[in-house]
Design an enzyme around this catalytic site. Sequence first.
Site, mmCIF file in Angstrom:
data_model
loop_
_atom_site.group_PDB
_atom_site.id
_atom_site.type_symbol
_atom_site.label_atom_id
_atom_site.label_comp_id
_atom_site.label_asym_id
_atom_site.label_seq_id
_atom_site.Cartn_x
_atom_site.Cartn_y
_atom_site.Cartn_z
ATOM 1 C CD GLU A 1 -2.670 1.224 2.596
ATOM 2 O OE1 GLU A 1 -3.144 0.131 2.957
ATOM 3 O OE2 GLU A 1 -2.865 2.293 3.222
ATOM 4 C CD GLU B 1 -3.379 7.251 5.365
ATOM 5 O OE1 GLU B 1 -4.405 6.662 5.769
ATOM 6 O OE2 GLU B 1 -2.222 6.910 5.682
#
Length: 412
Positions: free
Chosen positions: A162, A167
């Site tokens: 990932e 974020e």
Amino acid sequence: MTSHRLLRRCLLAALSATLVASAATGVARAEPSDVAAAAVTFSDTFDGAAGSAVNSSRWTLETGDNVNNHERQYYTSGTNNAALDGQGHLVITAKKENPANYQCWYGTCQYTSARLNTSGKFSAQYGHVEARMKIPRGQGMWPAFWMLGTDIGSVGWPNSGEIDVMENVGFEPSTVHGTLHGPGYSGSAGVGAGYSLPGGQAFADAFHTFAVDWAPNSIKWSVDGVVYQTRTPADVSGKTWAFNKPFFLILNLAVGGYWPGDPNSSTAFPAQLVVDSVTVTTGDAPTGGAIRGLAGKCVDVAAANSANGTPVQLYDCNGTSAQNWTVGSDGTIRALGKCLDVTGGGTADGTTVQLYDCNGTAAQKWAVSSANDIVNPQANKCLDVTGNSSANGTRLQIWTCSGGANQKWTVG
């Protein structure tokens, strides 16, 4: 549509990737020289009528809840939570509502939102991946732009890998995070770093561009062109580097969860993640030409000899084929039909470089950084002129990156 936005639309078609990462420490800035010949392989600028759905040939809307992170939202299909605004944006909206009696892991869902991915429609292996977005503010908000390995269906997470390009958790309005997750370094053990705006500015107040430049064995993260971290296999402590394969894209706005915590009375709904554009460029068209370094001299194959093991040296630039190098998207640097190679696959300071048959090994992988370093990621060392000597015939080697003039190179 504003003139700024029209200009951006035109520039997107010409943008190209830096398929490389800097091994230098500190903050670097991606410069126009990073923009080499490349192909735009994915571009969505979200033009369309207000209220219309996202392009279904590019994106799939996921549905359901997420017990793994203890998020609170239910992801819906349709345009209730993901729609174009008629001004060239995708708006992902988190709402405090439950119009269809959705059920979540914790009972009746309290919120709706949207999550989009390109699985089965677009994937990339290496390139410049960016999104220009304005994120929401508020406790419990968790916007993200990220990627998963296309093999997730067969190997599962985190073996799929990932790459979190961006974020943000609402209790940190000035900070975003870039993180890698893989086997043995997932969840809270992910490998990454944060980037904060100066002076306490909030990311929710303006659009910002979040990007990774992704090459074999190297990924670097940037915000508005400022590079804030670089990761290579050395950063995963001997565990599997899960990022030399295709990945697909994901955009989502989560509500609550282990990391951001739940919304509270200060959180305003609806909350919106506004996406101006998503673009992926790859280095399918390699750059070519001379590589110039110390005293303006060139990287040269001794005597223009294409035999395996021929020394690579510094020499007066003369325009011959012995000095005509191509830098490809596969991480190789080539001349005379062969590859720039670290002798014996060595990683120690002083290991010489040579010309050798291209074989796909880590000894032939290079990353050309925005700081003008040429780095062998396996060794995490820079291409270096031995002894800082500009004399013709000086052998080139790898050496710990120092920022010295004998490690600075101009490609093409």
